[in-house]
Design a protein around this motif. Structure first.
Motif, PDB file in Angstrom:
ATOM      1  N   VAL A 760       0.847  -1.192   0.000  1.00  0.00           N
ATOM      2  CA  VAL A 760       0.000   0.000   0.000  1.00  0.00           C
ATOM      3  C   VAL A 760       0.885   1.245   0.000  1.00  0.00           C
ATOM      4  O   VAL A 760       1.818   1.351   0.804  1.00  0.00           O
ATOM      5  CB  VAL A 760      -0.939   0.012   1.219  1.00  0.00           C
ATOM      6  CG1 VAL A 760      -1.640   1.362   1.346  1.00  0.00           C
ATOM      7  CG2 VAL A 760      -1.962  -1.102   1.118  1.00  0.00           C
ATOM      8  N   GLN A 761       0.581   2.147  -0.899  1.00  0.00           N
ATOM      9  CA  GLN A 761       1.277   3.437  -0.937  1.00  0.00           C
ATOM     10  C   GLN A 761       0.240   4.545  -0.840  1.00  0.00           C
ATOM     11  O   GLN A 761      -0.718   4.569  -1.612  1.00  0.00           O
ATOM     12  CB  GLN A 761       2.073   3.587  -2.226  1.00  0.00           C
ATOM     13  CG  GLN A 761       3.158   2.551  -2.419  1.00  0.00           C
ATOM     14  CD  GLN A 761       3.920   2.785  -3.720  1.00  0.00           C
ATOM     15  OE1 GLN A 761       4.527   3.839  -3.910  1.00  0.00           O
ATOM     16  NE2 GLN A 761       3.879   1.805  -4.597  1.00  0.00           N
ATOM     17  N   LEU A 762       0.431   5.430   0.112  1.00  0.00           N
ATOM     18  CA  LEU A 762      -0.408   6.618   0.229  1.00  0.00           C
ATOM     19  C   LEU A 762       0.436   7.846  -0.074  1.00  0.00           C
ATOM     20  O   LEU A 762       1.500   8.029   0.530  1.00  0.00           O
ATOM     21  CB  LEU A 762      -1.023   6.729   1.622  1.00  0.00           C
ATOM     22  CG  LEU A 762      -1.898   7.973   1.863  1.00  0.00           C
ATOM     23  CD1 LEU A 762      -3.114   7.627   2.714  1.00  0.00           C
ATOM     24  CD2 LEU A 762      -1.126   9.104   2.541  1.00  0.00           C
ATOM     25  N   HIS A 763      -0.029   8.660  -1.008  1.00  0.00           N
ATOM     26  CA  HIS A 763       0.624   9.910  -1.346  1.00  0.00           C
ATOM     27  C   HIS A 763      -0.300  11.050  -0.933  1.00  0.00           C
ATOM     28  O   HIS A 763      -1.504  11.003  -1.214  1.00  0.00           O
ATOM     29  CB  HIS A 763       0.905   9.998  -2.851  1.00  0.00           C
ATOM     30  CG  HIS A 763       1.680   8.834  -3.381  1.00  0.00           C
ATOM     31  ND1 HIS A 763       3.053   8.809  -3.425  1.00  0.00           N
ATOM     32  CD2 HIS A 763       1.260   7.638  -3.888  1.00  0.00           C
ATOM     33  CE1 HIS A 763       3.451   7.659  -3.941  1.00  0.00           C
ATOM     34  NE2 HIS A 763       2.383   6.922  -4.224  1.00  0.00           N
ATOM     35  N   ALA A 764       0.234  12.056  -0.283  1.00  0.00           N
ATOM     36  CA  ALA A 764      -0.567  13.191   0.161  1.00  0.00           C
ATOM     37  C   ALA A 764       0.149  14.485  -0.174  1.00  0.00           C
ATOM     38  O   ALA A 764       1.372  14.586  -0.029  1.00  0.00           O
ATOM     39  CB  ALA A 764      -0.818  13.110   1.669  1.00  0.00           C
ATOM     40  N   LYS A 765      -0.626  15.465  -0.616  1.00  0.00           N
ATOM     41  CA  LYS A 765      -0.044  16.779  -0.882  1.00  0.00           C
ATOM     42  C   LYS A 765      -0.932  17.850  -0.260  1.00  0.00           C
ATOM     43  O   LYS A 765      -2.156  17.707  -0.180  1.00  0.00           O
ATOM     44  CB  LYS A 765       0.124  17.014  -2.376  1.00  0.00           C
ATOM     45  CG  LYS A 765      -1.150  16.937  -3.209  1.00  0.00           C
ATOM     46  CD  LYS A 765      -0.835  17.157  -4.682  1.00  0.00           C
ATOM     47  CE  LYS A 765      -2.107  17.101  -5.527  1.00  0.00           C
ATOM     48  NZ  LYS A 765      -1.823  17.325  -6.974  1.00  0.00           N
ATOM     49  N   SER A 766      -0.286  18.921   0.184  1.00  0.00           N
ATOM     50  CA  SER A 766      -0.985  19.999   0.868  1.00  0.00           C
ATOM     51  C   SER A 766      -0.216  21.296   0.655  1.00  0.00           C
ATOM     52  O   SER A 766       0.917  21.279   0.154  1.00  0.00           O
ATOM     53  CB  SER A 766      -1.077  19.683   2.364  1.00  0.00           C
ATOM     54  OG  SER A 766       0.176  19.916   2.995  1.00  0.00           O
ATOM     55  N   PRO A 767      -0.780  22.442   1.055  1.00  0.00           N
ATOM     56  CA  PRO A 767      -0.041  23.700   0.950  1.00  0.00           C
ATOM     57  C   PRO A 767       1.219  23.731   1.811  1.00  0.00           C
ATOM     58  O   PRO A 767       2.083  24.587   1.612  1.00  0.00           O
ATOM     59  CB  PRO A 767      -1.057  24.738   1.444  1.00  0.00           C
ATOM     60  CG  PRO A 767      -2.384  24.109   1.268  1.00  0.00           C
ATOM     61  CD  PRO A 767      -2.170  22.663   1.494  1.00  0.00           C
ATOM     62  N   HIS A 768       1.339  22.787   2.742  1.00  0.00           N
ATOM     63  CA  HIS A 768       2.484  22.766   3.659  1.00  0.00           C
ATOM     64  C   HIS A 768       3.412  21.593   3.382  1.00  0.00           C
ATOM     65  O   HIS A 768       4.147  21.159   4.272  1.00  0.00           O
ATOM     66  CB  HIS A 768       1.987  22.728   5.099  1.00  0.00           C
ATOM     67  CG  HIS A 768       1.085  23.884   5.428  1.00  0.00           C
ATOM     68  ND1 HIS A 768       1.554  25.157   5.659  1.00  0.00           N
ATOM     69  CD2 HIS A 768      -0.267  23.941   5.525  1.00  0.00           C
ATOM     70  CE1 HIS A 768       0.527  25.960   5.903  1.00  0.00           C
ATOM     71  NE2 HIS A 768      -0.578  25.248   5.833  1.00  0.00           N
ATOM     72  N   GLY A 769       3.349  21.089   2.166  1.00  0.00           N
ATOM     73  CA  GLY A 769       4.273  20.033   1.794  1.00  0.00           C
ATOM     74  C   GLY A 769       3.572  18.773   1.359  1.00  0.00           C
ATOM     75  O   GLY A 769       2.337  18.668   1.363  1.00  0.00           O
ATOM     76  N   VAL A 770       4.369  17.800   0.953  1.00  0.00           N
ATOM     77  CA  VAL A 770       3.858  16.514   0.504  1.00  0.00           C
ATOM     78  C   VAL A 770       4.412  15.426   1.413  1.00  0.00           C
ATOM     79  O   VAL A 770       5.369  15.633   2.162  1.00  0.00           O
ATOM     80  CB  VAL A 770       4.242  16.232  -0.955  1.00  0.00           C
ATOM     81  CG1 VAL A 770       3.645  17.270  -1.873  1.00  0.00           C
ATOM     82  CG2 VAL A 770       5.763  16.173  -1.113  1.00  0.00           C
ATOM     83  N   GLY A 771       3.823  14.261   1.329  1.00  0.00           N
ATOM     84  CA  GLY A 771       4.311  13.138   2.122  1.00  0.00           C
ATOM     85  C   GLY A 771       3.790  11.839   1.571  1.00  0.00           C
ATOM     86  O   GLY A 771       2.835  11.820   0.775  1.00  0.00           O
ATOM     87  N   GLU A 772       4.398  10.752   1.936  1.00  0.00           N
ATOM     88  CA  GLU A 772       3.928   9.444   1.510  1.00  0.00           C
ATOM     89  C   GLU A 772       4.321   8.402   2.540  1.00  0.00           C
ATOM     90  O   GLU A 772       5.203   8.618   3.370  1.00  0.00           O
ATOM     91  CB  GLU A 772       4.487   9.071   0.139  1.00  0.00           C
ATOM     92  CG  GLU A 772       5.988   8.873   0.082  1.00  0.00           C
ATOM     93  CD  GLU A 772       6.447   8.442  -1.302  1.00  0.00           C
ATOM     94  OE1 GLU A 772       5.642   8.507  -2.251  1.00  0.00           O
ATOM     95  OE2 GLU A 772       7.601   8.023  -1.422  1.00  0.00           O
TER      96      GLU A 772
END
Length: 781
Positions: A760-772
């Motif tokens: 499982v890979q979760l990718h997240a992006k926001s105004p304060h950066g990205v993460g996974e």
């Protein structure tokens, strides 16, 4: 043989049969609906529309099944379920919270088969809270050989906890020999064989066995063999006794119930009763300092009980919210008188072998207990539960003041009123509205009136434990007035935790307390009265409100400072600090009756430098002192474990010290400010198997949460299904089934069901950066 029957389903709205969707169970169709002002269930159910749904599944059956007994078990369908097999009626069931089974004998055929389940929930309004819709708990097929145990007939009772003696009962469908083995992690401790037919019974002593308790929840397994039928039942060795002289005891030792009420939903997952979600709810409540849970106000799931057995969490399993007086137009009222024997029978069969279940509740705030007909019904149901199960006491959550108000004609439901004034509060909702306006003292004062006593005493005589909803001001006087009465706070205010603890330690007849509520739930909005925006209270009847918001723990599992307060009161934690969010410090709050405070355990209020706010210190001590960056802000006496200070926010360390009366330090703790940098942190909870609960937080580089940082988070998932995404914000216009969410005090959560053997890979992006984050198969998060 028990077969999981949860995959390969489709569902559609009954009025849109051409729009079918592929799903796996459990499934909550209500989450897919719009939330609008046209919702006939209104704010009670979080403004969702109600509907009727058809679930279907094609499946293959071996020809040999035609010669065997086949049973379909549904753990929960909301509600008015109808089941057909290959176009023929197989069964139906009305109550949406009880499990039921249907026989497939004569309806299955070798080869392809079709099952269809209709869940009807368009009959709105039918509840005071969010129900969910559809097949929201698991489904199983049981294939039984010709010689078999009668389903759900195996019962294990502790006869003597000192001798570790248990009684085993089982019913055979024909003459034969059955073998019973007591197993401990694969090792057989004792075996006994019985020959006969019908009901068999034997007693066995397991001298080396450990007892089950809250602190040491040791479980064993009974392996029962009858021909080709092999059943395994988990159990614990423990007894429950209760009386006004010794209190509530497990294995002869007094236990004070530090309880919380919980609804059946699982936060952003809605009503779906995934095993991991149910177990997670229990772990969260255990961590929050509670040792008992009340299933408010309907029977809990099997997965919930399994988790409580494992965690040492005690359970009050509750039957229903109504008897024969409606609280909403289409609720279960009126069915109870005709169906209670069947419903309570199912409740006991589900619960009997679970050591965590220590009492049954007949209902919640049923004003019927104030009148002769209702008192007779109370006795009938109590007596019937005693017939079914002699090992557990019976209670009922009675609102003393509500009983008086009802008998005086206030808040009485009628269909005519509901048609003319659908938003008019009645029953429990009427009483709750009064409490919201007038506060908790109004409720407790009303309960203490002599007329409230008069309208409840006869019903209390018919049950084993007198359940008091918001009646703490009666406890002391009633221990003297009714010396044989056992008193339980079946629903209480957080602000009364310390008073309860004092009384329970002084009077054994006061056996416990169940705060309302333990976890924030969908619907019944809004109870957290301090939610504000631009200096004005947000709630104006908007369907943007989804949740009550009044839990000690929010929908995603974060503890508010109220949880810290109760842990301190109950001796589970020595000291804690709570801070009123500094950005709201100059607001005027109307904290609801169910809230002690709006504080959070954080000193990271970036952008609020120079603002005054309130700081609360909780400790079981004489006095507390507060320090900000080494400077004392004063010392105050603690009143029932709580002291309130004023502080001007500046970044750094906020430290609290607790003292004895002579000035000795008992405990200390601190909060630290986050740095100026902000990142999107992603963390997966441990302890789950079928689901991954992934927290999305705005923190600094050291991982300190930044509650005031906002910004939408976009999520994509590979190798799994994104089941839900959202924050715990009660004011939430979003759906929980999208790929985008805002945060609530710096946090949101994603729930993912992994695909078999896939990373499982979760990718997240926001105004304060990205993460996974990546989770590989076989690795426990």
């Amino acid at each position: 043989m028990k077969i999981n029957f949860c995959s390969g389903w489709t569902y559609c709205r009954a009025d849109r049969p051409e729009m079918k969707y592929h799903i796996s169970l459990p499934h909550d169709a209500m989450l897919t609906e719009e939330r609008t002002l046209d919702s006939r269930g209104g704010k009670n159910i979080g403004w969702y529309e109600g509907g009727d749904y058809i679930y279907e599944k094609e499946f293959q059956v071996p020809h040999l099944y035609e010669e065997q007994t086949v049973i379909l078990e549904f753990e929960g369908v909301y509600h008015n379920a109808e089941v057909t097999l290959n176009g023929k009626q197989a069964g139906s069931f009305g109550y949406g919270y009880s499990g039921f089974s249907v026989s497939a004998d004569g309806l299955l055929k070798g080869g392809k088969n079709l099952i269809s389940v209709t869940a009807r929930n368009s009959d709105q309004p039918n509840s005071r809270w969010y129900t969910g819709t559809g097949i929201y708990r698991p489904v199983y097929i049981h294939v039984l050989p010709k010689k078999h145990f009668v389903p759900e007939s195996i019962r294990i009772t502790t006869v003597d906890w000192k001798k570790r003696k248990i009684r085993i009962e089982a019913e055979l469908n024909c003459l034969g020999e059955a073998e019973f083995q007591i197993m401990d992690q694969g090792e057989c401790l004792k075996t006994e064989c019985l020959t006969g037919e019908g009901l068999l019974s034997t007693e066995m002593e397991v001298e080396s066995a450990q007892l089950w308790s809250c602190d040491s929840p040791k479980l064993y397994k009974l392996r029962a063999v009858f021909g080709d039928d092999i059943q395994e039942v988990s159990f614990g060795i423990r007894t429950v006794t209760v009386n006004s002289r010794e209190g509530f005891c497990i294995n002869g030792e007094r236990v004070i119930l530090r309880g919380a009420c919980v609804h059946h939903d699982n936060g952003i997952l809605g009503a779906c009763a995934y095993e991991d979600a149910e177990a997670r709810k229990v772990r969260i409540m255990k961590k929050a300092g509670y040792n008992a849970l009340r299933s408010a106000h309907n029977p809990c799931s099997k997965a919930f009980l399994k988790a409580c057995d494992k965690e040492g969490m005690l359970v009050m399993d509750e039957y229903v919210d109504v008897w024969y007086i409606h609280k909403t137009m289409y609720d279960y009222a009126g069915n109870v008188e005709h169906n209670y024997r069947n419903d309570l029978g199912g409740l006991v069969r589900k619960d009997f072998n679970h050591p965590s279940v220590v009492m049954y509740s007949l209902g919640n705030e049923v004003a019927e207990t104030s009148e002769k007909k209702g008192i007779r019904l109370c006795k009938e149901m109590t007596d019937y539960l005693h017939e079914l199960d002699r090992t557990r006491p019976v209670t009922c959550g009675v609102n003393l003041f509500f009983n008086f108000l009802y008998s005086a004609g206030f808040g009485v439901y009628s269909d005519e009123k509901a048609e003319k004034e659908p938003e008019k509060e009645v029953g429990s909702a009427f009483y709750n509205k009064l409490a919201t306006i007038l506060g908790d003292s109004f409720m407790k004062f009303g309960a203490a009136l002599p007329v409230s006593d008069m309208k409840t005493r006869d019903a209390y005589e018919k049950m084993d434990i007198a359940g008091y909803n918001y009646g703490i001001w009666r406890y002391k006087k009633d221990t003297k007035k009714y010396p044989n009465r056992v008193i339980l706070g079946t629903e209480t205010f957080c602000a009364d935790a310390a008073l309860f603890w004092e009384l329970a330690n002084q009077y054994p007849a006061v056996i416990g307390d169940f705060v309302w509520p333990g976890i924030t739930y969908h619907g019944e909005v809004p109870y957290r009265g301090w939610e504000r925006k631009d200096g004005k209270q947000v709630f104006t009847g908007s369907p943007a409100w989804a949740a009550a918001g009044s839990g000690r723990v929010d929908m995603n599992g974060r503890e508010w400072s109220e949880a810290d307060y109760t842990k301190v009161v109950f001796g589970q934690k020595p000291i804690a600090i709570g801070v009123v969010p500094a950005n709201l410090a100059d607001e005027t709050f109307d904290v609801s009756a169910w809230d002690l405070t709006c504080a959070l355990g954080s000193w990271s209020w970036n952008g609020c430098e120079g603002k005054k706010t309130k700081v609360e210190v909780y400790a079981g001590a004489y006095a507390a002192e507060l320090f900000l960056n080494g400077k004392s802000l004063g010392r105050r006496k603690l009143k029932r474990c709580r002291a309130v200070f004023t502080a001007v926010y500046e970044p750094g360390e906020l430290k609290a010290v607790a003292y004895t009366k002579s000035g000795q330090i008992l405990a200390e703790t601190g909060l630290y400010s986050a740095g100026d940098d902000t990142k999107l942190s992603i963390e997966t909870e441990k302890g789950t198997k079928e689901l991954y609960f992934i927290h999305l937080r705005y923190t600094d580089s050291k991982g300190i949460l930044k509650p005031l940082v906002q910004g939408e988070i976009q999520v994509s998932v590979e190798g799994g299904e994104l089941l839900a995404l959202g924050s715990a914000r009660p004011l939430n216009p979003r759906c929980y089934l999208t790929d985008c969410t805002d945060t609530y005090y710096g946090e949101a959560m994603a729930v993912i069901r992994p695909q078999k053997e896939k990373t499982v890979q979760l990718h997240a992006k926001s105004p304060h950066g990205v993460g996974e984050i990546m989770i590989t198969p076989g690795c426990t998060p």
